[in-house]
Write an enzyme that holds these catalytic residues in place. Sequence first.
Site, PDB file in Angstrom:
ATOM      1  N   ASP A 130      71.510 -60.992  16.468  1.00  0.00           N
ATOM      2  CA  ASP A 130      71.387 -59.533  16.153  1.00  0.00           C
ATOM      3  C   ASP A 130      71.480 -59.417  14.628  1.00  0.00           C
ATOM      4  OD1 ASP A 130      74.135 -59.969  16.141  1.00  0.00           O
ATOM      5  OD2 ASP A 130      74.476 -58.346  17.273  1.00  0.00           O
ATOM      6  N   LYS A 158      68.119 -67.382   9.792  1.00  0.00           N
ATOM      7  CA  LYS A 158      67.720 -67.199  11.272  1.00  0.00           C
ATOM      8  C   LYS A 158      66.478 -66.018  10.960  1.00  0.00           C
ATOM      9  CE  LYS A 158      69.186 -68.161  14.582  1.00  0.00           C
ATOM     10  NZ  LYS A 158      68.921 -69.446  15.539  1.00  0.00           N
ATOM     11  N   ARG A 218      81.760 -55.449  16.058  1.00  0.00           N
ATOM     12  CA  ARG A 218      81.072 -56.309  16.820  1.00  0.00           C
ATOM     13  C   ARG A 218      80.744 -56.174  18.349  1.00  0.00           C
ATOM     14  NH1 ARG A 218      80.233 -57.133  12.293  1.00  0.00           N
ATOM     15  NH2 ARG A 218      80.307 -58.854  10.901  1.00  0.00           N
TER      16      ARG A 218
END
Length: 346
Positions: A130, A158, A218
């Site tokens: 994410d 990523k 998170r």
Amino acid sequence: MTIIVTGGAGFIGSHVVRRFVTNYPGYRIVNLDALTYAGNLENLRDIEQEPNYFFEKGNILDTGDLERIFSQYSPDGVIHLAAESHVDRSILSPLDFVYTNIIGTVNLLSVARKHWTGTKGKRFYHVSTDEVYGALGATGYFTEETKYDPHSPYSASKASSDHFVRAYGDTYQLPVIVTNCSNNYGPNHFPEKLIPLFINNIIEKKPLPVYGDGLYTRDWLFVKDHAVAIDLVFHKGKDFETYNIGGFNERKNIDLVKLLCKMMDEKMGNAPGTSEKLITYVKDRPGHDRRYAIDASKINKELGWKPSVTFEEGLSQTIDWYLQNTEWLKHVTSGEYQQYYQKQYQ
Ligand code: NAD
Ligand code: DAU
């Protein structure tokens, strides 16, 4: 069915390999891993004798390794988890992340394309994060449509790999699928990441270095629930789609750390408040994203997935695993990791 799992000796990869080896005795599961500091075959001791498990030491940066392994096994699927995965390391050595996460992924895509051209029923499944979506403010969620906005060298690498995967789908019709997942935790997690680092430091009575004001948020997911999601997406997901995977479980770092301290004190027989005294606020991580939170409604509605354990249950199982596996902790924190730890915190 033969599946190559890259990065199968790492944290999430080891849970994916175990799940597939155990649940699909008719499949051949090939663990392709370079065994970097983060890869550890001890993570798979319990299943390594299974007849459907194969280990191949190989580097995704070496196309010779990939050619050899593809030719030997003729895989029907790839589940790609091999990566450099730690944000703090990416700040110290961004190029390592460019090589492994971007170039390694493109190597793997290219070899899969070469071997699969003219065939049907193949699947290239790329496991991503994410963090590619950047940071949220106090409200809102990342959906599959959220614009990419990476901030760390890790998330930039990523993001780039995700783009290459989709580009191979668009350009060469390679049957690709991508998932973007939130923070995992659980057994076999390398003790450089928040939860296992702090568990290890509590055991060793070392300071617990909370970055900045500790109010970063998170969305935590138990690693075995991520492995279930990967299984579902691999078997039931649609080609060229993206699915977000999250824990429905936002925590501010400092709240999580205080809960961890309380649970560790109870399990270790310490006086209440013992571990909290180890909390030390330290200089913030540069480029630190304030909040991540995943909208996982697509995978929930389309594939029926949701997490099976609460955070308290998952954290309790995780702490128990670390308390029972102090030898594992000793092995992985010796050698190269000690040098990194000293550079990072001392
Ligand atoms: P990890 O660091 O624990 O494991 C990475 C594995 O990849 C190790 O076994 C390592 O030996 C292997 N590897 C590294 N470089 C390689 C190379 N060049 N060739 C072959 N193997 C190599 O990582 P993790 O936390 O298990 O993450 C796995 C994947 O999931 C990564 O792609 C990561 O970006 C993604 N992800 C992780 C999380 C998380 O919270 N940990 C969340 C979302 C997505
Ligand atoms: O969101 C998914 C990502 O989660 C994955 O893609 C990454 O591979 C994985 O490492 C993880 O990244 P984070 O940077 O969120 O995880 P980490 O455990 O490093 O940090 C979690 C939070 O805790 C973050 O806000 C930084 C903070 N932190 C971390 C460490 C290591 C501290 O306050 N102190 C620490 O010592």
